[in-house]
Design a protein around this motif. Structure first.
Motif, mmCIF file in Angstrom:
data_model
loop_
_atom_site.group_PDB
_atom_site.id
_atom_site.type_symbol
_atom_site.label_atom_id
_atom_site.label_comp_id
_atom_site.label_asym_id
_atom_site.label_seq_id
_atom_site.Cartn_x
_atom_site.Cartn_y
_atom_site.Cartn_z
ATOM 1 N N GLU A 249 0.895 -1.192 -0.102
ATOM 2 C CA GLU A 249 0.132 -0.075 -0.142
ATOM 3 C C GLU A 249 0.773 1.236 0.052
ATOM 4 O OE1 GLU A 249 -3.170 -0.258 -0.645
ATOM 5 O OE2 GLU A 249 -2.799 -2.377 -0.514
ATOM 6 N N ARG A 250 2.204 1.294 0.513
ATOM 7 C CA ARG A 250 2.890 2.286 0.571
ATOM 8 C C ARG A 250 3.157 2.589 -0.884
ATOM 9 N NH1 ARG A 250 5.727 5.179 4.400
ATOM 10 N NH2 ARG A 250 5.159 3.708 6.123
ATOM 11 N N PHE A 251 3.728 1.675 -1.732
ATOM 12 C CA PHE A 251 4.100 1.957 -2.974
ATOM 13 C C PHE A 251 2.929 2.462 -3.666
ATOM 14 C CE2 PHE A 251 4.535 0.101 -7.482
ATOM 15 C CZ PHE A 251 5.722 1.118 -7.693
ATOM 16 N N PHE A 252 1.667 1.964 -3.330
ATOM 17 C CA PHE A 252 0.526 2.287 -4.234
ATOM 18 C C PHE A 252 0.043 3.842 -4.028
ATOM 19 C CE2 PHE A 252 -0.602 -2.258 -4.195
ATOM 20 C CZ PHE A 252 -0.132 -2.613 -5.128
ATOM 21 N N LYS A 253 0.391 4.154 -2.685
ATOM 22 C CA LYS A 253 -0.087 5.355 -2.308
ATOM 23 C C LYS A 253 1.068 6.387 -2.814
ATOM 24 C CE LYS A 253 -0.558 8.227 1.808
ATOM 25 N NZ LYS A 253 -0.335 8.358 3.315
ATOM 26 N N GLN A 254 2.150 6.152 -2.921
ATOM 27 C CA GLN A 254 3.219 6.859 -3.832
ATOM 28 C C GLN A 254 2.863 7.067 -5.339
ATOM 29 O OE1 GLN A 254 7.200 4.780 -4.033
ATOM 30 N NE2 GLN A 254 7.981 6.648 -5.354
ATOM 31 N N LEU A 255 2.414 6.214 -5.944
ATOM 32 C CA LEU A 255 1.927 6.423 -7.124
ATOM 33 C C LEU A 255 0.715 7.490 -7.185
ATOM 34 C CD1 LEU A 255 2.528 2.698 -8.743
ATOM 35 C CD2 LEU A 255 3.957 4.925 -8.751
#
Length: 332
Positions: A249-255
């Motif tokens: 989720e951290r990566f998806f939030k970054q995008l």
């Protein structure tokens, strides 16, 4: 099946308070075992091996990713700038190496693990993997001119003597329900943090004694061509995002923060990708983390991109770390 099980366990640890409470007695048992094991090392009943050079252990007290790998890479570069010759040891999780094995930037991921290959590529430091951290450290020193060791993970590997301990926390998920395994995500009770030298939070810090760290990444690099371009150029396009890391989720939030609207695809941490996992109908861009990319390069196409990140800790973290290192190694 594995993806569904992983999601179920994470829901128990971070969202569902009821099942975690049912499992709480098992968590107390795990906590007692962890405390007893640490006590055996403190009393000298189990041997801790002291090495001839300082050792900095970077780990966490929770299961799953917290941002240790980017911090290890940052520390390696910071120490080199400060005049040290660092070497790195790691368990090589996800790999098959049992005896100490030196990791090269092009080492097979299936043999040494995804994080080890990523660290070797980005740090420029000699790196050795082995489930036995002491054996890995001795192999590293025997074959390289290092005067300090960084241990990637190993906070609970008490056989390895250490000069400084750094615990990394996921600032969003923190400690979940606060229980030890299997009731919660903790490897050791929360009070273990009182004995470490530094607590670094990947995100916003919650306590005065903590140091915050953010992961910066605003570029995408093509796995097939090497082309790089700003993440913002993918805004308005239909994209796929894949992540096989501790906290996807951290990566998806970054995008999402960069303005991308992606169809997200979650995989278990250290997942070994197959061609079919990253191929989707059409030619829409597919974005992934750099940790995923080291396992997908062999079958990537021009539609596949990875987003590298750089750890940026609080400005005074390096100063305090170097000062403590100097004070603890003054008599060496």
């Amino acid at each position: 099946m594995k993806k569904a099980l992983t999601r179920c366990i994470e829901n128990i640890w971070y969202k569902d308070p009821i099942i975690g409470t049912w499992l709480m007695p098992l968590g107390f048992l795990f906590s007692d075992i962890a405390r007893f094991r640490a006590w055996l090392y403190r009393m000298g009943l189990l041997k801790t091996h002291k090495l001839p050079v300082p050792v900095i252990v970077v780990g966490n007290i929770t299961v799953g990713g917290t941002g240790k790998t980017p911090l290890i890479i940052w520390l390696a570069h910071m120490l080199k700038t400060a005049g040290f010759r660092p070497g790195i040891i790691s368990r090589g999780y996800g790999g098959q190496a049992q005896e100490p094995q030196t990791v090269q930037p092009d080492s097979p991921v299936a043999q040494v693990g995804d994080e080890a290959v990523l660290i070797a590529r980005q740090s420029g430091c000699p790196l050795v993997v082995s489930p036995n951290r002491v054996a890995a450290a001795r192999h590293l020193l025997a074959h390289n001119d290092c005067n300090i060791i960084l241990s990637d993970d190993g906070l609970q590997h008490y056989a390895l003597g250490r000069t400084i301990e750094i615990a990394v926390i996921d600032g969003e998920r923190r400690f979940g329900n606060g229980y030890c395994l299997p009731a919660g995500p903790l490897r050791e009770p929360i009070h273990r943090l009182q004995s470490v030298d530094f607590v670094v939070v990947n995100g916003e810090k919650a306590e005065e004694h903590e140091f915050s760290m953010r992961l910066h990444g605003d570029l995408a690099i093509n796995l097939d061509t090497g082309e790089s371009k700003p993440l913002s150029e993918f805004s308005g396009q239909t994209c796929h995002a894949i992540a096989g890391i501790g906290n996807p989720e951290r990566f998806f939030k970054q995008l999402s923060t960069a303005g991308l609207a992606c169809k997200t695809h979650r995989f278990p941490d250290h997942y070994q990708y197959q061609n079919s996992d990253i191929m989707f109908t059409g030619h829409d861009p597919v974005l992934m983390t750099e940790k995923d990319a080291v396992k997908c390069t062999a079958f990537a196409t021009p539609q596949h991109w990875f987003v590298p990140v750089q750890a940026l800790p609080d400005a005074d973290f390096a100063v305090q770390l170097l000062n403590l290192l100097k004070s603890k190694t003054h008599d060496r």
